[in-house]
Write an enzyme that holds these catalytic residues in place. Structure first.
Site, PDB file in Angstrom:
ATOM      1  CE  LYS A 183      34.107  22.554  54.175  1.00 49.57           C
ATOM      2  NZ  LYS A 183      34.356  21.984  52.831  1.00 49.57           N
TER       3      LYS A 183
ATOM      4  CG  HIS B 294      40.032  21.688  48.164  1.00 54.27           C
ATOM      5  ND1 HIS B 294      40.710  20.570  48.615  1.00 54.27           N
ATOM      6  CD2 HIS B 294      38.887  21.736  48.895  1.00 54.27           C
ATOM      7  CE1 HIS B 294      40.012  19.980  49.554  1.00 54.27           C
ATOM      8  NE2 HIS B 294      38.906  20.653  49.746  1.00 54.27           N
TER       9      HIS B 294
END
Length: 396
Positions: free
Chosen positions: A167, A296
């Site tokens: 991330k 996801h």
């Protein structure tokens, strides 16, 4: 069979650290709203949704579904999702569909995956989801690429995962690129690498970093820049697949994304894409246009994770390991505790419906914990160590 009532509760579970991302910080816990749908035959279905405290929103939708047959999902979807545009919310509908499918599976004595066409795999692999951390186990914060590469090695050893995703959009882009370079060096040529700045980078930065990462053979570059146009521009400039869970993240934008050539891989999400059945519809469109599909994570607990696993198990072309924040949680609200990883994967539950049951003692405990810590969405994911910081798209 008729729906007679619903119950909604908010729970929060501590994590083993604080997770940084380009819009702030998860402050040491994750939170979800848990939905129960009751029927006149005593069968109860479970659903789950994130995005803050959704109790009021779901309660407002209750009159639309009470009296409905939980098998009549097309009509329920029309009444919940298609009725009034300012009440239309795919996330809320998805929680309702999840619970109705759980009811259907329990009535039929079959797992949810059978209602979606049947599993083609008995376990779903997951990644090492890497975040820059505050207050990590053992103390301290992640400050350099070596910290995340160490964490990736740890997860590869303890969970057996064979892919990672960073991330990004938090530290200097060059330092974030170095995380992937170190992971490739340490974990070898077959370990899957991904990076996701969530659209915060400029097209110029995303192009520069993407071209730097090309020799690593990464699985995909997720949401490298903002919007359909940004992703399309980066896709033209780099030699690697472009993935998204942001643009498109709903059916309205899927056609334009395909026409613009903005994406190679779409990350499915039960909540963005209108429930497990909506994810199956998305997979069919992706198959038609030769787009890849991945999965996801929305920081889910065991109810939604079970729904994700059931759904992913029925999509033959979902060859990418799924995202999951799950390894950061210290506990779960389902009986038996957290689902277990084996060789980097979690098995598809085999019981009827979702195959999971609420642990009422855990629910009570984590309801009280939620009341203590509160809804972090109301605080806009503030960074406690940088109180004046705010996200700025394209500033890097």
């Amino acid at each position: 069979m008729k729906i007679t009532d619903i119950r909604v509760r908010c729970v929060a579970i501590p994590m083993n650290c604080m997770l940084r991302h380009n819009t702030g910080v998860h402050p040491g816990y994750l939170m979800r709203t848990i939905l129960e749908i009751f029927t006149d035959e005593g069968v109860v279905g479970l659903g789950e949704v994130g995005g803050g405290d959704q109790r009021s929103a779901l309660t407002k939708l209750a009159p639309r579904i009470i009296g409905m047959d939980p098998f009549q999902l097309e009509t329920i979807k029309l009444k919940v999702l298609r009725n009034i545009y300012y009440m239309s919310n795919a996330r809320l509908y998805a929680a309702i569909e999840m619970a109705c499918l759980d009811i259907q599976g329990k009535v039929l004595g079959r797992p949810l995956s059978d209602l979606l066409g049947g599993s083609v795999r008995d376990a779903v692999p997951f990644i090492a989801y890497l975040f820059w951390r505050y207050d990590r186990p053992g103390g301290g914060d992640d400050t350099r690429a070596e910290d995340l590469a160490d964490h990736c090695e740890e997860l590869a050893e303890t969970l057996g995962v064979r892919a990672m995703k960073l991330k990004a959009g938090v530290m200097d882009p060059g330092e974030e690129a170095r995380v992937l370079e170190l992971c490739r060096e340490r974990l070898g040529p077959d370990f899957g690498l991904r990076i996701d700045p969530n659209g915060v980078w400029s097209v110029a930065t995303a192009t520069r970093i993407g071209q730097r990462l090309e020799p690593l053979g990464i699985e995909y570059f997720e949401d490298p820049a903002w919007g359909l146009e940004g992703n399309a521009a980066v896709r033209r400039a780099v030699r690697m697949p472009i993935a998204t869970n942001m643009y498109p993240a709903k059916f309205d934008d899927l056609g334009p994304a395909i026409r613009l050539g903005a994406v190679d891989i779409v990350l499915t999400d039960i909540h963005y894409w209108e429930g497990p059945r909506g994810v199956k519809e998305l997979a069919a469109v992706c198959r038609t246009f030769n787009l890849g599909v991945a999965m996801h994570s929305g920081a889910e607990f065991g109810i939604e994770l079970a729904a994700m696993i059931h759904t992913a198990s029925t999509i033959p072309e979902m060859r990418f390991a799924g995202d999951a924040h799950y390894h950061y949680l210290t506990d779960d609200i389902i009986e038996g505790g957290p689902m277990r990883y084996a060789d980097g994967a979690i098995r598809v539950p085999t019981g009827p419906g979702l195959g999971v049951t609420l642990d009422e003692d855990k629910m009570a405990h984590y309801e009280r914990y939620y009341e203590q810590v509160g809804d972090y969405y109301a605080r806009f994911h503030v960074d406690p160590k940088r109180p004046d910081w705010m996200p700025m798209v394209g500033a890097l």
